[in-house]
Design a protein around this motif. Structure first.
Motif, PDB file in Angstrom:
ATOM      1  N   SER A  48      37.122  44.178  31.745  1.00  0.00           N
ATOM      2  CA  SER A  48      37.855  45.354  32.197  1.00  0.00           C
ATOM      3  C   SER A  48      38.931  44.937  33.183  1.00  0.00           C
ATOM      4  N   LYS A  49      39.908  45.794  33.363  1.00  0.00           N
ATOM      5  CA  LYS A  49      41.037  45.482  34.245  1.00  0.00           C
ATOM      6  C   LYS A  49      40.580  45.276  35.680  1.00  0.00           C
ATOM      7  N   GLU A  50      39.651  46.126  36.151  1.00  0.00           N
ATOM      8  CA  GLU A  50      39.261  46.062  37.545  1.00  0.00           C
ATOM      9  C   GLU A  50      38.372  44.860  37.855  1.00  0.00           C
ATOM     10  N   ARG A  51      37.584  44.404  36.910  1.00  0.00           N
ATOM     11  CA  ARG A  51      36.689  43.264  37.163  1.00  0.00           C
ATOM     12  C   ARG A  51      37.535  41.995  37.171  1.00  0.00           C
ATOM     13  N   SER A  52      38.086  41.662  38.328  1.00  0.00           N
ATOM     14  CA  SER A  52      39.161  40.672  38.354  1.00  0.00           C
ATOM     15  C   SER A  52      39.070  39.655  39.488  1.00  0.00           C
ATOM     16  N   ALA A 121      33.949  49.172  44.240  1.00  0.00           N
ATOM     17  CA  ALA A 121      34.244  47.876  44.847  1.00  0.00           C
ATOM     18  C   ALA A 121      33.381  46.773  44.246  1.00  0.00           C
ATOM     19  N   ARG A 122      32.101  47.040  44.026  1.00  0.00           N
ATOM     20  CA  ARG A 122      31.218  46.035  43.408  1.00  0.00           C
ATOM     21  C   ARG A 122      31.728  45.637  42.032  1.00  0.00           C
ATOM     22  N   ASN A 123      32.288  46.593  41.304  1.00  0.00           N
ATOM     23  CA  ASN A 123      32.735  46.324  39.930  1.00  0.00           C
ATOM     24  C   ASN A 123      33.946  45.406  39.853  1.00  0.00           C
ATOM     25  N   TYR A 124      34.598  45.147  40.970  1.00  0.00           N
ATOM     26  CA  TYR A 124      35.748  44.238  40.964  1.00  0.00           C
ATOM     27  C   TYR A 124      35.317  42.771  40.875  1.00  0.00           C
ATOM     28  N   TYR A 125      34.063  42.489  41.199  1.00  0.00           N
ATOM     29  CA  TYR A 125      33.592  41.110  41.242  1.00  0.00           C
ATOM     30  C   TYR A 125      32.888  40.758  39.938  1.00  0.00           C
ATOM     31  N   VAL A 126      33.322  39.660  39.332  1.00  0.00           N
ATOM     32  CA  VAL A 126      32.728  39.234  38.068  1.00  0.00           C
ATOM     33  C   VAL A 126      31.287  38.792  38.280  1.00  0.00           C
ATOM     34  N   GLU A 127      31.042  38.082  39.366  1.00  0.00           N
ATOM     35  CA  GLU A 127      29.664  37.711  39.695  1.00  0.00           C
ATOM     36  C   GLU A 127      28.924  38.920  40.250  1.00  0.00           C
ATOM     37  N   THR A 128      27.644  39.021  39.909  1.00  0.00           N
ATOM     38  CA  THR A 128      26.837  40.110  40.442  1.00  0.00           C
ATOM     39  C   THR A 128      26.648  39.919  41.944  1.00  0.00           C
ATOM     40  N   ILE A 129      26.925  40.951  42.706  1.00  0.00           N
ATOM     41  CA  ILE A 129      26.785  40.900  44.156  1.00  0.00           C
ATOM     42  C   ILE A 129      25.360  41.334  44.508  1.00  0.00           C
ATOM     43  N   PHE A 187      42.122  45.807  45.839  1.00  0.00           N
ATOM     44  CA  PHE A 187      43.366  46.294  46.440  1.00  0.00           C
ATOM     45  C   PHE A 187      43.303  47.783  46.746  1.00  0.00           C
ATOM     46  N   PHE A 188      42.587  48.549  45.930  1.00  0.00           N
ATOM     47  CA  PHE A 188      42.529  49.988  46.169  1.00  0.00           C
ATOM     48  C   PHE A 188      41.930  50.274  47.550  1.00  0.00           C
ATOM     49  N   LEU A 189      41.000  49.423  47.970  1.00  0.00           N
ATOM     50  CA  LEU A 189      40.351  49.594  49.260  1.00  0.00           C
ATOM     51  C   LEU A 189      41.359  49.392  50.398  1.00  0.00           C
ATOM     52  N   LEU A 190      42.112  48.305  50.326  1.00  0.00           N
ATOM     53  CA  LEU A 190      43.114  48.017  51.354  1.00  0.00           C
ATOM     54  C   LEU A 190      44.196  49.099  51.379  1.00  0.00           C
ATOM     55  N   ASN A 191      44.616  49.522  50.201  1.00  0.00           N
ATOM     56  CA  ASN A 191      45.677  50.524  50.106  1.00  0.00           C
ATOM     57  C   ASN A 191      45.226  51.864  50.693  1.00  0.00           C
ATOM     58  N   HIS A 192      43.967  52.270  50.406  1.00  0.00           N
ATOM     59  CA  HIS A 192      43.427  53.510  50.964  1.00  0.00           C
ATOM     60  C   HIS A 192      43.380  53.451  52.490  1.00  0.00           C
ATOM     61  N   ALA A 236      51.012  50.452  43.220  1.00  0.00           N
ATOM     62  CA  ALA A 236      49.814  49.984  43.923  1.00  0.00           C
ATOM     63  C   ALA A 236      48.556  50.147  43.078  1.00  0.00           C
ATOM     64  N   SER A 237      48.520  51.172  42.247  1.00  0.00           N
ATOM     65  CA  SER A 237      47.325  51.407  41.415  1.00  0.00           C
ATOM     66  C   SER A 237      47.170  50.361  40.321  1.00  0.00           C
ATOM     67  N   ALA A 238      48.242  49.601  40.050  1.00  0.00           N
ATOM     68  CA  ALA A 238      48.180  48.573  39.014  1.00  0.00           C
ATOM     69  C   ALA A 238      47.848  47.195  39.572  1.00  0.00           C
TER      70      ALA A 238
END
Length: 448
Positions: A48-52, A121-129, A187-192, A236-238
């Motif tokens: 997925s785009k967000e898992r990056s 936020a968890r979904n952005y990390y490929v490795e399981t947190i 990035f969405f976290l920092l932008n918010h 920013a959303s991209a």
């Protein structure tokens, strides 16, 4: 009768065993199905785009392990337990307090917001947190508030006093650690968080987080100012994280030409000759302040136009992490293409010196040999499926096939390179003309 009874009992036993086997088999099938479904779902979600946000593969990491691991500050969960190099960890709390002051939020409001962002936020990390919820939320609060307030304090004079003064000695290390793929926050976290500050502070109201980051990476550090003209809007959303922002900032917009008239072999093999070889064939280099993908060759004038680059101690870190991000996540290999182009262009110290003299490279490393080694190693173990520079490279090779270009270059270098060489050339030509004229006069006089 006894035989029939025995047969019936035996059949019942066999049937019972078959049923047991069938039950066990059905359970195994169900278990395998569930396991495969989980793996396939996890695999699908990983694209997925967000898992990056990735751990850099060992194949790339062995080129220079230090270029991928934080040296001063750990940001995000991937190095939370792995590194002892978070020299600023105990100071992050002051940045949280500064954020609450600037954003005019109370502690409970902030926690509620982070709780609502946790799953995404968890979904952005490929490795399981594996971190528990409260620990993960605390990490997000401390690290994201630090990044946002550090960038604001670095760029906006009004908020400079909120920055912890002792950090100036770590500014270079922090800058480089923010370039690491493994050291990222969504990035969405920092932008918010920044938008919360901007809505509460009139001086930030008309400045987007994208503009602030562009200023931080381009103005605070001259080595990042590759693109100074023709800025374009970034949505920013991209953007996935800071490495993704820098990749977009440095490589787009771009024009990739169509490959009409090129065979498959031409397309795959069309990388440039070395800078020295091109120069000997009459090709000159012209630097331009545009994105890295804007490389073009003007056949009529024999000019290769390419972006100016400043090579300092952060250049390798940035490019290795952009290339790793492309390797793991993206189909488009922009940074990898540029790295490969420079790999072929630079092979010796003479190539580097030529590009420095022509204003393409600003060498802040000191040694030309370091730059040769840098581009020699940068794209090891990387496959480039599509060469974005094929047209320009193919045209340059066709230009170099014409001997007259090499002859003209040799003539200019040998006879027009210096004023004394030019004077010697003119004197030689005049002497030759006078000798010829004298011969003609003598020949005419002989037959009169």
């Amino acid at each position: 009768m006894e035989i029939n009874v025995y047969d019936e009992s035996n059949n019942n036993t066999t049937k019972s065993r078959d049923e047991e086997i069938k039950v066990i088999y059905d359970r195994m099938v169900g278990s395998v199905n569930q396991s495969m479904f989980r793996e396939i779902s996890r695999s699908a979600s990983s694209f997925s785009k967000e898992r990056s946000i990735y751990m850099v593969p060992k194949l790339l990491r062995k080129g220079n392990p230090k270029a991928y691991s934080p040296q001063v500050i750990s940001i995000g969960p991937l190095h939370y337990y792995r590194t002892q190099n978070d020299l600023i960890k105990e100071k992050k709390g002051s940045y949280v307090l500064n954020f609450l002051t600037v954003a005019k939020l109370d502690w409970n409001e902030m926690i509620k917001k982070f709780l609502s962002w946790e799953e995404r936020a968890r979904n952005y990390y490929v490795e399981t947190i594996e971190m528990k919820r409260d620990e993960f939320i605390q990490l997000l609060i401390y690290d994201s508030c630090f990044v946002v307030m550090y960038v604001i304090g670095s760029m906006v004079a009004e908020f400079r006093d909120l920055d912890t003064s002792f950090l100036w000695r770590f500014s270079n290390g922090i800058f480089k650690d923010l370039l690491l793929l493994e050291n990222q926050l969504p990035f969405f976290l920092l932008n918010h968080l920044y938008n919360l500050c901007a809505s509460a502070q009139p001086s930030l109201k008309d400045i987007s987080f994208i503009e602030l980051l562009r200023g931080y990476f381009s103005k605070v550090r001259e080595g990042m100012s590759y693109v100074k003209e023709g800025y374009f809007d970034i949505d920013a959303s991209a953007v996935n994280h800071l490495v993704d922002f820098l990749r977009i900032h440095l490589t787009q917009p771009r024009h990739i030409p169509h490959f009409f008239g090129l065979s498959v072999d031409d397309f795959l093999s069309s990388w440039p000759l070395t800078a020295t070889e091109l120069h000997e064939c009459g090709i000159s280099f012209h630097g331009q302040k545009k994105c890295m993908m804007n490389v073009s060759f003007k056949e009529r004038r024999g000019v290769l136009k390419m972006p100016k680059i400043i090579i300092d101690d952060s250049f390798e870190i940035l490019f290795r992490n952009m290339i790793a991000y492309e390797y793991c996540h993206l189909k488009s290999k922009d940074a990898s293409n540029f790295g490969m182009f420079m790999h072929f262009l630079i092979n010796t110290n003479e190539d580097v010196s030529l590009l420095v003299d022509d204003g393409i490279i600003q060498n802040q490393l000191g040694s030309t040999k370091e730059i040769v080694v840098l581009f020699s190693d940068l794209c090891k173990n990387i496959m480039i499926e599509r060469n974005f520079y094929s047209i320009a490279c193919w045209r340059m090779k066709e230009y170099c096939k014409h001997r007259r270009h090499r002859w003209m270059t040799s003539l200019k270098r040998d006879y027009f390179g210096t004023p004394w060489a030019f004077i010697s050339f003119v004197a030689a030509v005049l002497l030759l003309l006078l000798t010829l004229l004298q011969t003609v006069v003598a020949f005419i006089a002989l037959y009169k």
